[in-house]
Design a protein around this motif. Structure first.
Motif: not given
Length: 694
Positions: A310, A357, A359, A387-389, A392, A422-423
């Motif tokens: 990001s 991105t 990924w 970050l995020q993806r 994960l 991240a979550q």
């Protein structure tokens, strides 16, 4: 066993005094903690109870003297009024060390203070060492000892925590469960009736199981000894400190700039920085930074390499790192080309490195880039932003771990920290990284703060005090302990410091005649008892260019301030105004101060402090801390200041002040600096006894 360290952390037999079988009672909690199967403590646990023969599976005895085998450690949870008799019983039974969990002592007021003194006296008479009172207890994960109020034993690791707050003993367990932080030992100091932070720090410095020492201090018992102990320990392992309760002593009556600008908080932080410890501002950071240093080497430079998926997060982290004094430099063309070969066309290899991105290629790009940075001399630390993806994806975390491990095998000693955004569903990946020794910090702000706090600082111990003749105390001291200007200037002049030419005058005619000999322009300063701030009282006249003006100024002083002498000086030429000062702090002893002088001293509050004496090399680092250091490079046509000579002057003053053992406060303000020339224009000295009584 008589060694208090072994008895405290690896006891063969522990007695709980005030043991109970009742659910909810502290006496029951300690028995359960000490005997918990999952903790694995191999020593014997006995209960001390007036009538029971067994409590919660532990043999019980009416007194410590009745225990058939020697007790190494007694944990006391009785009412406070019973503690003196318990300590006497410990002494009679040969118990070497006691943890007093009970509260109700000095923290409660005068009666508690007196009770605490009584306990200390009894313990000293019997040779019993005490941790506490009013404390959380002790933990040693290696031996399975949980002699504390904790609800469980934290995971094993390299951090040893010294704390005056029991809450942080509890926090250690929760951070271990939630974040995988591992602990070696935990000791709560409580009221520090006997064992204090210095003795425990020295022990943990020697302890092979302790890799990092974390300290939460509410008070300091002996600042000078703490400095010396910390400076010795950081040569072997990191020390992280959170100092709470830092409030300047509003009751200090000293009137010098040095006293006003070197308050309690400023001295504590300056001393700890000088000792080479890592300072933090809150309890969360204390354990985060300690865990980072347990998992990774300290940061030995300023340049940080960032890898991100990001661009925005990379820019944010860059800003935050630079605000902390770190840098995110552009990489060399060669390194950029190497990294760019693995990035998509829209990626950036400048730094921060943006993998965009794409990924599907995250794992390969992160692995290649992290290893390239870890093995490059262009950066001192590597921060992958997951970050995020990217967070994960378990394969991305595996790639970061693999790259860092290969770099270690190739000899890299630079740290790697992950900025984690991240979550909670990605926590398994985060846990995997941390288990592999890669710290993960939530969001860029925490990442920047933690990384900046891990910066290592060169350790420069205090200089040796030069041998020489004692410096006698002058007799010219007023009721408040201040030396008159002539006596103070004479002392400095005799010591070889660059003092402006001066003479004491006692009448207008003598003043005018002396001024002609000094050469105009001159400065006239009134000398009166207790006249501490001459400028505020209109007792200084600058730029006097003839004898008549000098005589008029002397007469004006007499009319407004009463009869008395004056100090006449040749006016120094233009130059930067600096201040040097020193004072004796009750906790830390002699300190030295340097900063911008004249009117800027109070306006900018821009000074640096060190414990004294120091060498010129350490004095030079003081100047780098000043916000106004750009003035040293010259401005408005003025030549730059010779920082080597100024550093030498600071170091020489620190030596001289330490040798003048009768001196409590010293101000040289201003010192006029012009290129390589320094002229001391004004000086204030106050004897130590007067400072203490003020």
């Amino acid at each position: 066993m008589t060694d208090w360290q072994d008895a405290l952390f690896t006891p063969r037999r522990v007695a709980v005094v005030g043991a109970s079988a009742s659910q909810g009672k502290a006496g029951a909690l300690f028995l359960r903690n000490l005997t918990a199967v999952e903790a694995g403590f191999a020593g014997e646990v006995v209960a001390i109870h007036p009538s029971a023969s067994e409590i919660l599976g532990c043999p019980a005895y009416p007194s410590l003297g009745a225990v058939p085998e020697p007790v190494d450690l007694a944990i006391v949870i009785t009412p406070p009024t019973a503690v003196p008799d318990v300590i006497a019983d410990c002494g009679a039974a040969g118990v070497p060390v006691v943890i007093v969990i009970s509260g109700g002592f000095a923290e409660t007021g005068p009666r508690g203070v007196e009770l605490q003194r009584k306990v200390a006296s009894i313990a000293a008479a019997h040779g019993v060492r005490i941790l506490g009172p009013n404390c959380f207890g002790v933990i040693n994960t290696a031996s399975g000892l949980n002699g504390s109020l904790s609800i469980g034993l934290p995971g094993r690791g390299g951090i040893s925590l010294l704390t005056q707050s029991g809450a942080y003993g509890m926090a250690a367990y929760s951070r271990s469960v939630d974040d995988g932080i591992g602990f070696a030992k935990i000791a709560a100091l409580g009221n520090k009736i006997d064992l204090n932070e210095v003795e425990l720090l020295e022990f943990m410095g020697r302890d092979p199981e302790t890799k990092v020492v974390a300290m939460l201090l509410e008070s300091i018992s002996d600042g000078r000894r703490l400095f010396e102990a910390a400076a010795a320990v950081v040569m072997r392992k990191p020390v992280v400190v959170l100092k709470t309760g830092c409030h300047p002593d509003a009751q200090r009556a000293a009137a010098s700039h040095t006293a006003a600008l070197s308050g309690d908080e400023a001295i504590i932080f300056a001393a700890l920085r000088q000792a080479g410890v890592h300072l933090v501002e809150d309890g969360l950071a204390l354990l985060d930074v300690a865990a980072s240093l347990d998992r990774q080497p300290p940061l030995r430079g300023r340049n940080i390499g960032i890898v991100t998926n990001s661009g925005g997060a990379g820019v944010e982290l860059t800003d935050l790192l630079e605000s902390k004094g770190l840098a995110v430099p552009a990489l060399s063309p060669g390194l950029q080309a190497t990294i760019a070969s693995q990035l998509p066309p829209q990626g950036s290899a400048v730094n921060p490195i943006d993998v965009t991105t794409d990924w599907q290629r995250f794992a390969a790009m992160y692995e290649f880039t992290v290893e390239a940075l870890m093995t490059s001399s262009e950066v001192d630390a590597v921060v992958p932003i997951l970050l995020q993806r990217s967070a994960l994806m378990p394969e991305v975390c595996d790639a970061v771990i693999a790259a860092s491990e290969r770099a270690r095998q190739r000899g890299s000693i630079k740290p790697i920290h992950v900025c984690w955004v991240a979550q909670r569903s990605a926590d398994a990946n985060r846990n995997k990284l941390q288990a592999a020794g890669v710290p993960c910090h939530a969001w860029p702000g925490a990442t920047a703060a933690a990384l900046a706090a891990t910066v290592s600082r060169p350790i420069r111990p205090l200089a040796r005090l030069s041998a020489g003749e004692p410096i006698p105390q002058p007799a010219a001291v007023d009721d408040a302990g201040w030396l008159n200007s002539a006596a103070a200037l004479s002392l400095l002049q005799q010591a070889g410091f660059p003092v402006a030419r001066w003479i004491v005058v006692t009448d207008p005619a003598a003043a005018a005649a002396a001024a002609a000999k000094l050469q105009f322009p001159v400065v006239l300063k009134a000398e009166r008892p207790k006249l501490t701030h001459k400028s505020d009282a209109g007792a200084v006249r600058l730029g006097l260019t003839d004898g008549a003006a000098v005589a008029e100024a002397f007469e004006d002083f007499s009319r407004r301030l009463g009869a008395g002498p004056a100090l006449l000086q040749r006016q120094a030429g233009p130059g930067a105004e600096l201040i040097l000062g020193a004072r004796r702090d009750p906790l830390f002893g002699p300190i030295v101060m340097a900063g911008l002088g004249g009117v800027w001293t109070e306006i900018l509050d821009d000074v640096a402090l060190r414990l004294a004496p120091i060498e010129a090399e350490e004095a030079r680092t003081m100047l780098d801390e000043l916000k106004g250091r750009k003035l040293f490079a010259g401005y408005r046509g003025r030549p730059p200041i010779d920082l080597f000579r100024f550093s030498r002057l600071i170091a020489d003053l620190s030596q001289w002040f330490c040798a003048a053992t009768w001196l409590g406060e010293l101000d040289l303000n201003p010192i006029i600096a012009d290129s390589d020339e320094f002229t001391i224009v004004d000086v204030r000295m106050r004897v130590a006894d007067s400072v203490a009584l003020a």
